[in-house]
Design an enzyme around this catalytic site. Sequence first.
Site, PDB file in Angstrom:
ATOM      1  N   GLY A  21       0.772  -1.449  -0.070  1.00  0.00           N
ATOM      2  CA  GLY A  21      -0.014  -0.168   0.207  1.00  0.00           C
ATOM      3  C   GLY A  21       0.674   1.330  -0.121  1.00  0.00           C
ATOM      4  O   GLY A  21       2.001   1.086  -0.120  1.00  0.00           O
ATOM      5  N   GLY A  22       0.187   2.352   0.155  1.00  0.00           N
ATOM      6  CA  GLY A  22       0.909   3.596   0.174  1.00  0.00           C
ATOM      7  C   GLY A  22       2.038   3.781   1.314  1.00  0.00           C
ATOM      8  O   GLY A  22       2.932   4.600   1.203  1.00  0.00           O
ATOM      9  N   MET A  23       1.918   2.997   2.552  1.00  0.00           N
ATOM     10  CA  MET A  23       2.781   3.174   3.584  1.00  0.00           C
ATOM     11  C   MET A  23       3.914   2.036   3.595  1.00  0.00           C
ATOM     12  O   MET A  23       4.752   2.021   4.444  1.00  0.00           O
ATOM     13  CB  MET A  23       1.908   3.266   5.030  1.00  0.00           C
ATOM     14  N   GLY A  24       3.884   0.980   2.607  1.00  0.00           N
ATOM     15  CA  GLY A  24       4.727   0.110   2.800  1.00  0.00           C
ATOM     16  C   GLY A  24       4.251  -1.198   2.160  1.00  0.00           C
ATOM     17  O   GLY A  24       3.248  -1.336   1.475  1.00  0.00           O
ATOM     18  N   VAL A  26       3.878  -5.668   3.149  1.00  0.00           N
ATOM     19  CA  VAL A  26       3.673  -6.459   4.157  1.00  0.00           C
ATOM     20  C   VAL A  26       4.078  -7.754   3.493  1.00  0.00           C
ATOM     21  O   VAL A  26       3.799  -8.286   2.636  1.00  0.00           O
ATOM     22  CB  VAL A  26       2.267  -6.969   4.603  1.00  0.00           C
ATOM     23  N   LYS A  41       5.978  -5.878   8.218  1.00  0.00           N
ATOM     24  CA  LYS A  41       5.591  -4.725   7.702  1.00  0.00           C
ATOM     25  C   LYS A  41       6.487  -3.793   7.503  1.00  0.00           C
ATOM     26  O   LYS A  41       7.186  -3.232   8.591  1.00  0.00           O
ATOM     27  CB  LYS A  41       4.323  -4.227   8.387  1.00  0.00           C
ATOM     28  N   ASP A 139      -7.983   4.225  12.578  1.00  0.00           N
ATOM     29  CA  ASP A 139      -8.295   3.804  11.158  1.00  0.00           C
ATOM     30  C   ASP A 139      -8.941   2.598  11.077  1.00  0.00           C
ATOM     31  O   ASP A 139      -8.754   1.712  10.163  1.00  0.00           O
ATOM     32  CB  ASP A 139      -7.263   4.008  10.165  1.00  0.00           C
TER      33      ASP A 139
END
Length: 495
Positions: A21-24, A26, A41, A139
């Site tokens: 995803g946008g943050m990294g 997995v 992650k 979230d």
Amino acid sequence: MTEVGALLAGRYRLERRLGSGGMGVVWLATDELLQRPVAVKQLSAAEGASPEVAEEARQRAMREGRLAARLHHPNAVAVHDVTEHDGFPVLIMEYLPSRSLSEVLAEKGRMTPGKVASMGAQAAAALEAAHAAGITHRDIKPGNVLLGDDGTAKITDFGISHAADDVSVTRTGVIAGTPAYLSPEVARGQSPTPASDVYSLGATLYAAVEGVPPFGEDATNSIALLHEVAAGRFRPPQLAGVLAPVLSRMLHVDPAQRPTPAQAAEALRAVGSGAPNPLPEPDLTQPMSRVEDTALVGAVDNGTRLDNAPVAPPRRSRRWIYLTAGAVTAAVLVALAFLLPSGDQQQQQQTASPAELERVVSDYYALLPEHPANAWTRLGTGLQAQGRSGYEAFWSSVSEVQVVEPPTVTGRNAVRIGIVLVMPDGTRITEHHQLGLRGARQPLIESDSVVDSSTSSPPPPPAPVEKPQPPNPGEHRPGKGNEHKDEPGKKGSDN
């Protein structure tokens, strides 16, 4: 670039990529020290971030990861370790063979109220433990709820992947999160709180049982969607059944009127077992939090600004409604009419909506015959005066209740429904009932009249097949030395 087979922190061997995803990214990995599978992650800096912002985000992510590692609950994905690789935080988490709720909904569309209640009770229990540890998720959404094959539900990503976003929030005023599942106060730019988590969980459960989030999920116009969320007026649930009152409390626009995670978990477990909803009524003596009409502070994930954007009322059918000067005048006249209601209007204000009346009747028969004690609480004093023991004795004699004609409002506080009572011997009694209800809030069933009734007996059991009878010992049978007796012209012996 990290690849399959890489060894992180001297012990975590990457096996395969699970998602990104946008943050990294997995990964599924093996902890070679403890010989167990783990989820790794890797967090990365936001695209275009300055070195100063990236460093602050890294430090924040490390703090969040260490904080999340303090949380131990069977319904929360555990964080085992926090380390670094190539200058970026790496979180080592519990690996759960599962699918996210978003994947399940993409395949099935929606889930039954009972399954949603069970899932929600588990998630609420995890939130209770997280809040006790000082952790706010920030979230909650279907993508962060994992469902195991055995029915276990676990919340993942306790604020970790958005730690970097928080740095952007403090510097630029950009709102981080998923608009469809934000609470109204967060959509208006306020800081997330435990009550915001409860709202987001309610929105997630709403989406699971209704098939769509409370305000829809307009990916093409997230700004307009954020306006609707900030206003806080969502479409009441239509398919939730007995789950609807709990969802409505979790989605209350006033954070003070929402249940705590512990109260939500208890209410969801009660709904799943057929027990009455234990949540107290909202405290109407307290002022409701006002929806700010000055501006929405910040923006959504894509960085679009909403400075000085007024809060608009929710759209209907995705169309904006504008009030002209004449329309405003008409609105004032309508408001005055409500302030000075006629006698008929005063009576209507004491009447529940048709949808609410039909829902009450549907929920009542859904409890029968398995939960007559709980169904008894849905009756008014007129029916309860006939005696509880006889009521429960009757329903204990019924094997099954089938609704063959859904509840339909036929007049003021009147609902008609068609049911079939299946008795233990297979007899089917088809009845149409006219029910009278009373009360605008949580209406009760005050009267029950059988309009018509017919009975069909079970088919008779098949007749037993006759088996051939064995011959009597003295009966003549061929081959026993006396066949000549039947020959013509011969009587007695041969002598």
